[in-house]
Motif scaffolding. Structure first.
Motif, PDB file in Angstrom:
ATOM      1  N   LEU A  91       4.022  15.433  -0.335  1.00 13.23           N
ATOM      2  CA  LEU A  91       4.326  14.080  -0.812  1.00 13.23           C
ATOM      3  C   LEU A  91       4.410  13.094   0.363  1.00 13.23           C
ATOM      4  CD1 LEU A  91       5.171  12.579  -3.484  1.00 13.23           C
ATOM      5  CD2 LEU A  91       7.519  12.857  -2.686  1.00 13.23           C
ATOM      6  N   PHE A  92       5.173  13.491   1.400  1.00 14.83           N
ATOM      7  CA  PHE A  92       5.411  12.562   2.507  1.00 14.83           C
ATOM      8  C   PHE A  92       4.207  12.386   3.405  1.00 14.83           C
ATOM      9  CE2 PHE A  92      10.005  13.381   1.718  1.00 14.83           C
ATOM     10  CZ  PHE A  92      10.339  12.057   1.473  1.00 14.83           C
ATOM     11  N   PHE A  93       3.461  13.488   3.616  1.00 18.04           N
ATOM     12  CA  PHE A  93       2.383  13.397   4.601  1.00 18.04           C
ATOM     13  C   PHE A  93       1.001  13.268   3.993  1.00 18.04           C
ATOM     14  CE2 PHE A  93       5.859  15.514   6.886  1.00 18.04           C
ATOM     15  CZ  PHE A  93       6.048  14.547   7.865  1.00 18.04           C
ATOM     16  N   ALA A  94       0.899  13.389   2.678  1.00 21.84           N
ATOM     17  CA  ALA A  94      -0.420  13.220   2.067  1.00 21.84           C
ATOM     18  C   ALA A  94      -0.394  12.167   0.960  1.00 21.84           C
ATOM     19  CB  ALA A  94      -0.934  14.546   1.537  1.00 21.84           C
ATOM     20  N   VAL A  95       0.453  12.364  -0.027  1.00 21.19           N
ATOM     21  CA  VAL A  95       0.397  11.487  -1.204  1.00 21.19           C
ATOM     22  C   VAL A  95       0.832  10.053  -0.870  1.00 21.19           C
ATOM     23  CG1 VAL A  95       1.245  11.115  -3.531  1.00 21.19           C
ATOM     24  CG2 VAL A  95       0.751  13.433  -2.747  1.00 21.19           C
ATOM     25  N   ILE A  96       1.974   9.915  -0.206  1.00 26.37           N
ATOM     26  CA  ILE A  96       2.460   8.566   0.094  1.00 26.37           C
ATOM     27  C   ILE A  96       1.521   7.815   1.047  1.00 26.37           C
ATOM     28  CG2 ILE A  96       4.349   7.259   1.159  1.00 26.37           C
ATOM     29  CD1 ILE A  96       6.285   9.181  -0.135  1.00 26.37           C
ATOM     30  N   PRO A  97       1.107   8.443   2.165  1.00 26.01           N
ATOM     31  CA  PRO A  97       0.145   7.736   3.024  1.00 26.01           C
ATOM     32  C   PRO A  97      -1.117   7.344   2.263  1.00 26.01           C
ATOM     33  CG  PRO A  97       0.992   9.646   4.167  1.00 26.01           C
ATOM     34  CD  PRO A  97       1.514   9.723   2.770  1.00 26.01           C
ATOM     35  N   MET A  98      -1.574   8.246   1.392  1.00 28.06           N
ATOM     36  CA  MET A  98      -2.796   7.941   0.646  1.00 28.06           C
ATOM     37  C   MET A  98      -2.570   6.745  -0.266  1.00 28.06           C
ATOM     38  SD  MET A  98      -5.115  10.968  -0.867  1.00 28.06           S
ATOM     39  CE  MET A  98      -4.363  12.388  -0.161  1.00 28.06           C
ATOM     40  N   GLY A  99      -1.366   6.708  -0.872  1.00 29.01           N
ATOM     41  CA  GLY A  99      -1.019   5.560  -1.710  1.00 29.01           C
ATOM     42  C   GLY A  99      -0.997   4.279  -0.895  1.00 29.01           C
ATOM     43  N   LEU A 100      -0.448   4.355   0.323  1.00 32.95           N
ATOM     44  CA  LEU A 100      -0.407   3.176   1.191  1.00 32.95           C
ATOM     45  C   LEU A 100      -1.812   2.713   1.551  1.00 32.95           C
ATOM     46  CD1 LEU A 100       2.559   3.964   3.603  1.00 32.95           C
ATOM     47  CD2 LEU A 100       2.406   2.137   1.907  1.00 32.95           C
ATOM     48  N   VAL A 101      -2.672   3.705   1.847  1.00 28.78           N
ATOM     49  CA  VAL A 101      -4.057   3.365   2.182  1.00 28.78           C
ATOM     50  C   VAL A 101      -4.715   2.676   0.989  1.00 28.78           C
ATOM     51  CG1 VAL A 101      -6.342   4.338   2.639  1.00 28.78           C
ATOM     52  CG2 VAL A 101      -4.377   5.108   3.957  1.00 28.78           C
ATOM     53  N   ALA A 102      -4.448   3.219  -0.202  1.00 30.31           N
ATOM     54  CA  ALA A 102      -5.019   2.607  -1.411  1.00 30.31           C
ATOM     55  C   ALA A 102      -4.524   1.164  -1.542  1.00 30.31           C
ATOM     56  CB  ALA A 102      -4.627   3.413  -2.640  1.00 30.31           C
ATOM     57  N   TYR A 103      -3.246   0.931  -1.271  1.00 25.66           N
ATOM     58  CA  TYR A 103      -2.720  -0.429  -1.352  1.00 25.66           C
ATOM     59  C   TYR A 103      -3.354  -1.325  -0.278  1.00 25.66           C
ATOM     60  CZ  TYR A 103       0.348  -4.388  -0.587  1.00 25.66           C
ATOM     61  OH  TYR A 103       0.809  -5.657  -0.385  1.00 25.66           O
ATOM     62  N   LEU A 104      -3.428  -0.810   0.953  1.00 24.79           N
ATOM     63  CA  LEU A 104      -4.000  -1.605   2.053  1.00 24.79           C
ATOM     64  C   LEU A 104      -5.438  -2.005   1.766  1.00 24.79           C
ATOM     65  CD1 LEU A 104      -2.814  -0.061   5.439  1.00 24.79           C
ATOM     66  CD2 LEU A 104      -2.250  -2.287   4.475  1.00 24.79           C
ATOM     67  N   SER A 105      -6.140  -1.167   0.996  1.00 25.84           N
ATOM     68  CA  SER A 105      -7.549  -1.475   0.743  1.00 25.84           C
ATOM     69  C   SER A 105      -7.697  -2.734  -0.119  1.00 25.84           C
ATOM     70  CB  SER A 105      -8.239  -0.283   0.078  1.00 25.84           C
ATOM     71  OG  SER A 105      -7.814  -0.160  -1.251  1.00 25.84           O
ATOM     72  N   PHE A 106      -6.595  -3.212  -0.684  1.00 23.38           N
ATOM     73  CA  PHE A 106      -6.650  -4.461  -1.449  1.00 23.38           C
ATOM     74  C   PHE A 106      -6.055  -5.629  -0.658  1.00 23.38           C
ATOM     75  CE2 PHE A 106      -6.844  -1.186  -4.689  1.00 23.38           C
ATOM     76  CZ  PHE A 106      -7.926  -1.627  -5.428  1.00 23.38           C
ATOM     77  N   THR A 107      -5.895  -5.429   0.642  1.00 27.53           N
ATOM     78  CA  THR A 107      -5.301  -6.496   1.452  1.00 27.53           C
ATOM     79  C   THR A 107      -6.207  -6.833   2.625  1.00 27.53           C
ATOM     80  OG1 THR A 107      -4.189  -4.972   2.940  1.00 27.53           O
ATOM     81  CG2 THR A 107      -2.974  -5.640   0.977  1.00 27.53           C
TER      82      THR A 107
END
Lengths: 308, 427
Positions: free
Chosen positions: A35-51
């Motif tokens: 969760l901490f090292f894969a899912v959450i970072p991936m979620g952040l990357v997904a969010y950043l891709s819209f910024t």
């Protein structure tokens, strides 16, 4: 009233209580790490891709702008083609060689073990070291190639300086580096094949190529899938060698997708766009490996010993 | 909301308290203030170390240098600026390398300090101050030697074919023919990276169209790439490449690994367009050649071109900038003044640098190579315009694409027309 409550029968397997069967709690540490090292970072990357974000201050939300740009960017299109080319090329070069070497190394003689150990050496070197070594070897002015070239009638060999040459070098170097790993997989796979199959074939008078084609190859199908998935996902995310050996060049001729992600993110400071590329890569690599596993029937873990 | 306000009030009160204590303790005793100075790590840092020692003696604050390894300097700086843990004073290239920090209000404008101390401001060559300015506001103070791009050549090879170094573009074309006939590569080019190729285009565009062409692009108008001077220059590049001016394996030659300089020193190539640091590189790699066999001239003039042939491109200097929210702002600004001190300038010269201060001329005799230092100093001093390297002048998001396009032009992967279109398409 009596029927309103759903009937709940505890699911119990035949054969008694589930003594010693690990509960979900045992998966918790691993799940938390994931969760901490894969899912959450991936979620952040997904969010950043819209910024839109240059690494300073707060990311600005820009909607699907990065994704639209991704769809229409000729540099990216070329990068995708190059990544596909590298994947197909790597697979086509590495699979036959590592299979033959692996099957050969699975044999019983003593010298094979020594040679197999020697073949394994490239995998022990770091990617960065490998890239630097090959860069020096291929130097057109001061490398050994420059000395040997004229004897072979090659006046000026500038492999890394020519677009197709540089790409070929990337395919070659990745093969040189990773064939040992796959050779090891095939060696392990080949050792699992029961000797009785070969003995029977020998009695029937089957030649060596026939035995390879009709016994070894089918028996290795799970190994082939494992090795291929590793190769494909590895090629899609191949990076360090390209960075050091060619820097994505000359021009954009070796700018594969992971390198472009680095270029846009850490050289151009367009973190939003780089995130869109990164996320695409995650999706594509996951999809490709799932499809490969599904198509080859690897997921169902069909045994290679059926009918024996 | 109320909680926020309360928190802010406490913060302000604490800050005031700190200021009050600082005042109360009386000016001289502020010795616990540290000033974090970030430097690009190389052999020349000794100059800044000397400056730190002198500064620490005379000031309440203690300056400390952090040396950041070269290749990762920009990344590390970016990360620390983005995370709010920024250095107080840091080394940079001016222009595009600090623009995004300025836009995020992270740098301290130095105009007030300059106005308060006109003597300090006037101690630098004006054309060099320019690259430390963003939108008319000064954010950087020159702190290293000037690095113009110079045409170096191998004197022995020129004697061998009985030629003179080029003064005009016609000379260049004639020399290409002469040397290729002798099987000598006319120009060494480290084409494995694009910044070496960029030097050619920078000079050609400047000579063909004048400094205004790139200034327009730098001000944010990508249509500036469609200026006829850019197309003409791209065409000249193609002609050079096609006529074998760079040999046929320049694409795999790298500068940082010393290959290009070695080719010039060993007589494999006759000329090398490179930054002034090439001199010290050669002095290090091939000292005999650097002292006896190395010639240097300015980039040739192009007849009919609109640019002043005295214009120079390269890195005017490196700069020191101050973080906007540095807690030791006064000390930081004070530290900047070291860069024009006599001791600092003397240190630079003795370490082979050519300073950007107007009074350096008399001290150039102290240089390990006075002739070259004087040539370089006068070249910069007399230049009406000193164009900062394009990749440093433009924002990183543009310059990365630009470098790629330049390499494609040199490698024949795009035509001059495609090159212009691609450049104009970069945002």
């Amino acid at each position: 009233m009596s029927v309103s409550a759903p009937l709940r029968t505890p699911r119990r397997r035949p054969g008694g209580p589930s003594v010693g069967r690990p509960g979900a709690v045992w998966a918790l540490p691993a799940a938390l790490f994931f969760l901490f090292f894969a899912v959450i970072p991936m979620g952040l990357v997904a969010y950043l891709s819209f910024t839109s974000w240059n690494g300073l201050g707060t990311p600005q939300f820009v909607g699907a702008q990065n994704w639209q740009r991704l769809a229409g960017d000729p540099v990216m299109h070329q990068g995708v083609l190059l990544s596909l080319g590298l994947t197909v090329g790597s697979w086509a070069v590495q699979t036959p060689i590592s299979m033959l070497l692996g099957v050969w190394a699975a044999g019983p003689q003593r010298n094979r073990a020594v040679l197999a150990a020697v073949f394994f050496v490239p995998l022990l070197l770091s990617s960065a070291a490998i890239a630097i070594i090959w860069k020096a070897l291929l130097d057109p002015n001061f490398g050994p190639l420059a000395r040997i070239g004229p004897w072979l009638g090659l006046d000026s060999v500038s492999l890394l300086g020519s677009p197709s040459g540089a790409f070929a070098v990337i395919v070659f170097v990745s093969a040189w580096q990773f064939i040992p790993l796959h050779m090891l997989l095939y060696q392990g796979g080949a050792r699992q094949i029961p000797a009785s199959l070969y003995q029977a074939a020998e009695i029937d008078g089957a030649s060596v190529p026939r035995r390879f084609l009709h016994i070894t190859l089918p028996q290795l199908r799970n190994t082939i899938t494992t090795s291929s998935v590793l190769m494909v996902v590895g090629s899609l995310t191949y990076f360090e060698t390209v960075l050091i050996l060619t820097g994505g060049g000359p021009g954009t001729s070796t700018s594969i997708v992971p390198y472009l992600m680095y270029r846009f993110g850490f050289m151009g400071y367009e973190m939003g766009y780089a995130s869109a590329i990164a996320f695409t890569l995650v999706i594509v690599a996951t999809a490709v490996s799932l499809v490969m596993v599904r198509l080859t029937g690897f997921g169902s873990m069909r045994s290679t010993r059926e009918g024996m | 909301m109320a909680a926020m306000r309360a928190a802010r009030a406490i913060a302000v009160a604490t800050a005031l308290g700190v200021v009050a204590t600082a005042c109360g303790s009386g000016g001289g005793a502020a010795g616990d203030e540290t000033l974090d100075v970030w430097m690009y790590q190389d052999s020349l840092v000794v100059v800044q170390q000397g400056a730190v020692e002198r500064f620490n003696e005379g000031s309440g604050a203690q300056a400390v240098i952090t040396e950041v390894p070269g290749d990762s300097y920009q990344d590390k700086l970016r990360t620390s600026m983005g995370s709010g843990d920024q250095p107080d004073v840091f080394f940079n290239w001016g222009g595009g390398s600090i623009r995004s920090y300025v836009e995020a209000d992270m740098l301290l404008p130095l105009d007030d300090m300059m106005e308060a101390d006109p003597e300090f401001q006037e101690s630098f060559i004006p054309s060099v101050m320019e690259a430390g300015r963003i939108d008319g506001v000064q954010y950087g103070v020159p702190m290293r030697g000037t690095q113009p791009v110079i045409l170096f050549y191998n004197e022995e090879l020129f004697e061998q074919v009985g030629a003179e170094p080029p003064e005009t573009w016609e000379d260049v074309l004639a020399l290409v023919e002469t040397f290729t006939q002798e099987d000598i590569t006319p120009f060494v080019l480290a084409g494995a990276t694009a910044w070496t190729e960029q030097m050619w285009l920078q000079y050609l565009v400047d000579r063909n169209g004048g400094a205004e062409v790139f200034q327009r692009i730098q001000s944010g108008d990508p249509e500036g790439w469609r200026d006829p001077a850019v197309l003409e220059s791209a065409q000249m590049v193609r002609d050079l490449v096609d006529s074998g001016a760079f040999g046929d394996n320049y694409g795999s030659v790298s500068y940082t690994e010393g290959a290009a300089s070695a080719l010039l020193a060993q007589g494999e190539g006759a000329m090398h367009l490179m930054g002034s640091w090439e001199y010290s590189t050669l002095l290090d790699q091939a000292p005999e050649f650097a002292e006896d066999g190395l010639g240097y001239v300015a980039f040739p003039a192009i007849s009919g071109g609109e640019g002043d042939p005295a214009n120079v491109v390269g890195n005017p200097a490196n700069y020191f900038s101050v973080s906007a929210d540095s807690p030791v702002e006064d000390a930081a600004v004070d530290f900047l003044k070291q860069t024009s001190s006599d001791a600092y300038v003397r240190d630079m010269i003795e370490n082979g640098e050519v300073p950007t201060t107007t009074n350096a001329a008399d001290l150039l005799d102290l240089s390990p190579s006075p002739d070259f230092a004087t040539f370089q100093y006068e070249m910069v001093q007399n230049a009406p315009h000193f164009q900062l390297s394009w990749d440093q002048a433009l924002p990183p998001s543009v310059s990365e694409g630009m470098l790629t396009e330049i390499q494609k032009l040199f490698n024949g992967q795009s035509t001059p027309e495609q090159f212009v279109d691609a450049m104009a398409g970069l945002q």
